[in-house]
Write an enzyme that holds these catalytic residues in place. Structure first.
Site, PDB file in Angstrom:
ATOM      1  N   HIS A 224      -1.931  -7.848   4.907  1.00  0.00           N
ATOM      2  CA  HIS A 224      -0.938  -8.020   4.940  1.00  0.00           C
ATOM      3  C   HIS A 224      -0.023  -7.485   6.172  1.00  0.00           C
ATOM      4  O   HIS A 224       0.985  -6.973   6.470  1.00  0.00           O
ATOM      5  CB  HIS A 224      -0.244  -6.427   3.841  1.00  0.00           C
TER       6      HIS A 224
HETATM    7  C1  UD1 Z   1       5.809   0.493   8.044  1.00  0.00           C
HETATM    8  C2  UD1 Z   1       5.112   1.310   7.150  1.00  0.00           C
HETATM    9  O1  UD1 Z   1       5.554   1.878   6.773  1.00  0.00           O
HETATM   10  N1  UD1 Z   1       3.835   0.317   6.342  1.00  0.00           N
HETATM   11  C3  UD1 Z   1       3.330   0.165   5.350  1.00  0.00           C
HETATM   12  C4  UD1 Z   1       4.068  -1.012   4.200  1.00  0.00           C
HETATM   13  O2  UD1 Z   1       3.861  -1.990   4.602  1.00  0.00           O
HETATM   14  P1  UD1 Z   1       5.061  -3.237   4.201  1.00  0.00           P
HETATM   15  O3  UD1 Z   1       4.091  -5.006   4.654  1.00  0.00           O
HETATM   16  O4  UD1 Z   1       3.999  -3.200   2.989  1.00  0.00           O
HETATM   17  O5  UD1 Z   1       6.346  -2.997   4.272  1.00  0.00           O
HETATM   18  P2  UD1 Z   1       7.253  -3.220   2.895  1.00  0.00           P
HETATM   19  O6  UD1 Z   1       6.996  -1.087   2.852  1.00  0.00           O
HETATM   20  O7  UD1 Z   1       8.673  -3.043   4.318  1.00  0.00           O
HETATM   21  O8  UD1 Z   1       7.454  -3.692   1.777  1.00  0.00           O
HETATM   22  C5  UD1 Z   1       7.071  -5.418   2.184  1.00  0.00           C
HETATM   23  C6  UD1 Z   1       7.716  -6.128   1.697  1.00  0.00           C
HETATM   24  O9  UD1 Z   1       7.551  -6.382   0.300  1.00  0.00           O
HETATM   25  C7  UD1 Z   1       8.215  -6.527  -0.710  1.00  0.00           C
HETATM   26  N2  UD1 Z   1       7.968  -4.708  -1.601  1.00  0.00           N
HETATM   27  C8  UD1 Z   1       7.677  -3.741  -1.317  1.00  0.00           C
HETATM   28  C9  UD1 Z   1       7.609  -3.049  -1.743  1.00  0.00           C
HETATM   29  C10 UD1 Z   1       7.801  -3.417  -3.394  1.00  0.00           C
HETATM   30  O10 UD1 Z   1       7.472  -2.529  -4.312  1.00  0.00           O
HETATM   31  N3  UD1 Z   1       7.569  -4.804  -3.527  1.00  0.00           N
HETATM   32  C11 UD1 Z   1       7.916  -5.366  -2.481  1.00  0.00           C
HETATM   33  O11 UD1 Z   1       8.113  -6.580  -3.013  1.00  0.00           O
HETATM   34  C12 UD1 Z   1       9.425  -6.688  -0.466  1.00  0.00           C
HETATM   35  O12 UD1 Z   1       9.578  -8.346   0.160  1.00  0.00           O
HETATM   36  C13 UD1 Z   1       8.883  -5.939   1.563  1.00  0.00           C
HETATM   37  O13 UD1 Z   1      10.238  -6.296   2.043  1.00  0.00           O
HETATM   38  O14 UD1 Z   1       2.729  -0.498   3.038  1.00  0.00           O
HETATM   39  C14 UD1 Z   1       1.647  -0.586   3.291  1.00  0.00           C
HETATM   40  C15 UD1 Z   1       1.073  -0.702   2.106  1.00  0.00           C
HETATM   41  O15 UD1 Z   1       1.440  -1.718   1.298  1.00  0.00           O
HETATM   42  C16 UD1 Z   1       0.811  -0.206   4.325  1.00  0.00           C
HETATM   43  O16 UD1 Z   1      -0.287  -0.324   4.597  1.00  0.00           O
HETATM   44  C17 UD1 Z   1       1.869  -0.006   5.864  1.00  0.00           C
HETATM   45  O17 UD1 Z   1       1.319   0.738   6.512  1.00  0.00           O
END
Ligand code: UD1
Length: 381
Positions: free
Chosen positions: A217
């Site tokens: 990811h």
């Molecule tokens: C900078 C930061 O904090 N990064 C952390 C975040 O990255 P991660 O890539 O998950 O960062 P985000 O929290 O921005 O989520 C990314 C994308 O996932 C989708 N989304 C997110 C949450 C949710 O409940 N549902 C959903 O669909 C959204 O489209 C969002 O934009 O989480 C990862 C675990 O998963 C961790 O390894 C990363 O270190």
């Protein structure tokens, strides 16, 4: 007893926001409760991860209490999300009835740094669990989060010796650093039976030791269409030798759909592309896998604790112990090396690893004791 005579316990505000935080917080809360009768905790959920698969299922399976405070920040750009976390946690600190004596943050996500900043600016000390890890790669948002959080934390609890070395080089005092071990491995050890009982292998038609678990990811892997393409091609190639279970993070799914590869992977008979899995489902799968291929820091550590070969899709790692002592090899973006190393594992040429010291299931208790000692010393001074 008059109201002024009623002793109120000091509060430690414990912050979670994203999936890896949820896994780590249970042993910390239990460790504080077991070792520190004079403290009470408040669980703050920023809402960085918010849906059932990424958040609620972890609370249910890991027996985490319902958050005392939910900040509902949701998704967003890096700066936007971090700013929302900072703003909403600061508001809570200003409005809450009894301000915490300390804010405890874990790991390296945007919730870690956002809440640490809000806290320290209001004069509330920050305790960082999993401090000192460094990839030395500032293109990673997590590395920025680690460096900033450590710079403003007063108590630095490290999971492996490299954490202490890095912090000392950055000018932190030896007294502010404590080696407590790895709280995530506490969870792994306590949940292994429950994960096995779920029997995800029969549900998925898999045989013990005869499949690969693959997760990715990180923006460095999934945001570059050409690299993502190459990684998918090697997944298809590897799946010809061993079936691949591929739990897909929402970010990765979006990128795969954007480059038109989602359908290809989903329809391949030896690739089981699934939605993000619950903690027990994933642990049930990883603990019986032949190989783990991942870019997740947490999975690198879990593979080392489980002594399962781990091919890490990164050029660097902030967790060097998983490479030096554990079962992980850094593959970077070299998809040729990835395929060769899969053969090495299958043909028993892969290195052996051992579980690091203090990844023994008691890290949460050590964290609890250190938090209590820190707050007691602060009160005295
Ligand atoms: C900078 C930061 O904090 N990064 C952390 C975040 O990255 P991660 O890539 O998950 O960062 P985000 O929290 O921005 O989520 C990314 C994308 O996932 C989708 N989304 C997110 C949450 C949710 O409940 N549902 C959903 O669909 C959204 O489209 C969002 O934009 O989480 C990862 C675990 O998963 C961790 O390894 C990363 O270190």
């Amino acid at each position: 007893m008059t109201p002024s005579q009623i002793q109120t316990k000091d509060i430690v505000a414990c912050v979670v926001g994203a999936r890896p935080n949820f896994v780590k917080m249970g042993p910390i809360l239990r460790g504080i409760a077991a070792t520190s009768p004079n403290l009470q905790t408040r669980l703050i959920h920023t809402g960085q991860h918010y849906d059932d698969a990424m958040s609620d299922s972890f609370f249910r399976q890991l027996g985490l209490p319902k958050p005392d405070v939910y900040l509902s920040v949701g998704s967003g750009r890096q700066g936007e999300q971090t700013a929302k976390i900072l703003d909403s946690y600061e508001r809570w600190l200003l409005e809450c009835e009894q301000p915490p004596a300390a804010t405890l943050v874990v790991g390296d996500v945007n919730s870690t740094v956002g809440c640490a900043l809000a806290s320290v600016k209001l004069g509330i000390p920050v305790i960082h669990v999993e401090a000192g890890l460094r990839s030395f790669d500032r293109t990673m948002p997590e590395e920025i989060n680690r460096v900033v959080t450590d710079a403003i934390s007063e108590l630095l609890l490290v999971s492996e010796p490299s954490g202490r070395e890095n912090l000392l080089k950055e000018g932190k005092s030896n007294e502010s650093i404590r080696l407590c071990g790895n709280v995530m491995i506490d969870v792994l050890r306590s949940q292994l039976d429950a994960a096995t009982a779920l029997d995800p292998l029969s549900k998925m038609g898999l045989t013990k030791n005869q499949y690969v678990v693959w997760t990715m990811h990180r923006p460095s892997n999934v945001d570059d269409p050409e690299l993502l393409h190459q990684l998918c091609e090697s997944m298809i190639q590897i799946a010809e030798r061993l079936p691949v279970v591929f739990p897909v993070h929402p970010r990765t799914r979006n990128r795969l759909e954007a480059i038109g590869l989602w359908q290809t992977l989903e329809s391949s008979p030896s690739i089981l592309a699934t939605a993000p899995l619950s903690y027990h489902e994933l642990l049930g799968l990883t603990s019986n896998a032949k190989i783990i291929i991942t870019d997740s820091g947490g999975l690198q550590e879990e593979a080392t604790a489980l002594e399962i070969p781990c091919l890490t899709l990164r050029e660097n790692t902030e967790r060097p112990i998983t490479v030096d002592e554990g079962t992980s090899v850094l593959v970077g973006h070299d998809v040729g090396l990835l395929v060769t190393l899969v053969d090495d594992v299958i043909e028993n040429r892969f290195k052996q690893g051992k579980c690091p010291q203090l990844w023994d299931g008691s890290a949460g208790r050590r964290v609890g004791s250190e938090v209590a000692a820190f707050l007691a010393a602060r009160k005295e001074s």
